[in-house]
Design an enzyme around this catalytic site. Structure first.
Site, PDB file in Angstrom:
ATOM      1  N   SER A  56      16.573 -32.415  58.271  1.00 44.13           N
ATOM      2  CA  SER A  56      15.763 -32.064  57.477  1.00 44.13           C
ATOM      3  C   SER A  56      14.737 -32.763  58.719  1.00 44.13           C
ATOM      4  O   SER A  56      15.575 -34.431  58.913  1.00 44.13           O
ATOM      5  CB  SER A  56      15.045 -32.435  56.065  1.00 44.13           C
ATOM      6  OG  SER A  56      13.962 -33.025  55.470  1.00 44.13           O
ATOM      7  N   TYR A  76      17.822 -38.037  49.187  1.00 44.14           N
ATOM      8  CA  TYR A  76      17.968 -36.883  50.053  1.00 44.14           C
ATOM      9  C   TYR A  76      18.082 -37.856  51.399  1.00 44.14           C
ATOM     10  O   TYR A  76      18.845 -36.485  52.206  1.00 44.14           O
ATOM     11  CB  TYR A  76      16.530 -35.902  49.393  1.00 44.14           C
ATOM     12  CG  TYR A  76      16.154 -34.903  50.123  1.00 44.14           C
ATOM     13  CD1 TYR A  76      17.038 -33.826  50.187  1.00 44.14           C
ATOM     14  CD2 TYR A  76      15.142 -35.237  51.889  1.00 44.14           C
ATOM     15  CE1 TYR A  76      16.903 -32.651  50.675  1.00 44.14           C
ATOM     16  CE2 TYR A  76      15.216 -33.564  52.195  1.00 44.14           C
ATOM     17  CZ  TYR A  76      16.008 -32.735  52.034  1.00 44.14           C
ATOM     18  OH  TYR A  76      15.879 -31.512  52.613  1.00 44.14           O
TER      19      TYR A  76
END
Ligand code: NDP
Length: 245
Positions: free
Chosen positions: A142, A155
């Site tokens: 990401s 995350y």
């Protein structure tokens, strides 16, 4: 996209979002796709759509947190098609929150799905790919795997880890066993990922930005590009993000 034709591709997290879009796009380009996730009915319906369009697809119910499930997924694929060309480690979750909310259980779930899930996927296919002396493992990181923002500490940590794993895999396997390793780093994409956020503060922020996300097909196209490159070309990293963010 002629190099995608007939490739046997496993996609985790294929019941929605980027995984679903990727399965459909690769099947349209002649890949034999095996879709995995926990929601079996969703998988069956996507497989049905792919087959109605003339594509070759199967589904396997698998939880990436289970090394056994991942081994079964790889075994089913090998038994069905006799080889495994590509694994797309796409399953992931993002229940973001500030650290001081102490959502310890969600931290553990993110570590399990986003890191251990990727490792179990690699463990499940690596012996077969090494025997074949060919293969391609594509890991979803990401933009959060490069930058940390408030609420994304855990995350981001998992997606930094995916980058490290992907790079280590490339260095170890590419020169000797010709197994390619690609990292895909999406920015905000319109999928179900934000729907599982439980922190009220983060829910408010994500509802304000969700519409700025790009289509999951933009990410699927980047994945297809990496697969389609010839065997002597390794696309090690691609970042695709909304133009407005
Ligand atoms: P979705 O929520 O739409 O898809 C996530 C997929 O992961 C689902 O198919 C879900 O299936 C699967 N999944 C979740 N937990 C498990 C598990 N334990 N075992 C097996 N499958 C699981 O989100 P996206 O499509 O957006 O996410 C795909 C990847 O892209 C993730 O790794 C995410 O981190 C990454 N990403 C997404 C971005 C975005 O803005 N959307 C931005 C950057 C990266 P099921 O529930 O049926 O098991």
């Amino acid at each position: 996209m002629e190099n995608i034709q007939n490739k046997v591709v496993i996609i985790t997290g294929a019941s929605s979002g980027i995984g679903e879009a990727t399965a459909k796009l690769l099947a349209q380009n002649g890949a034999k796709v095996v879709l995995a996730a926990r929601r079996e009915q969703r998988l069956l319906s996507i497989v049905d759509t792919i087959r109605q369009g003339g594509g070759d697809a199967f589904s396997v119910k698998a939880d990436v947190v289970s090394a056994d499930d991942m081994r079964n997924l790889a075994q089913f694929t090998f038994d069905t098609y006799g080889r495994i060309d590509v694994l797309i480690n796409n399953a992931g979750i993002m229940p973001n929150s500030k650290l001081n909310e102490l959502r310890v259980e969600e931290w553990g779930q993110m570590i399990d799905v986003n890191i251990k899930g990727v490792l179990y996927g690699i463990a499940a296919v690596l012996p077969t790919m090494r025997k074949q002396q060919s293969g391609h493992i594509i890991n979803l990181s990401s933009t959060a795997g490069y930058h940390v923002a408030p609420t994304s500490a855990v995350y981001s940590a998992t997606k930094f880890a995916v980058r490290a794993i992907s790079e280590g895999l490339r260095l170890e396997e590419s020169p000797t066993s010709h197994i390619r390793s690609t990292l895909i780093a999406p920015g905000l994409t319109q999928t179900e990922l934000l729907d599982h956020i439980t922190s009220p503060e983060v829910q408010t922020i994500s509802s304000q930005i969700k519409d700025m996300g790009i289509s999951p097909y933009s990410i699927a196209k980047a994945i297809a590009f990496a697969i389609n490159e010839p065997d002597d070309t390794l696309v090690s990293e691609i970042m695709v993000r909304p133009a407005v963010l």
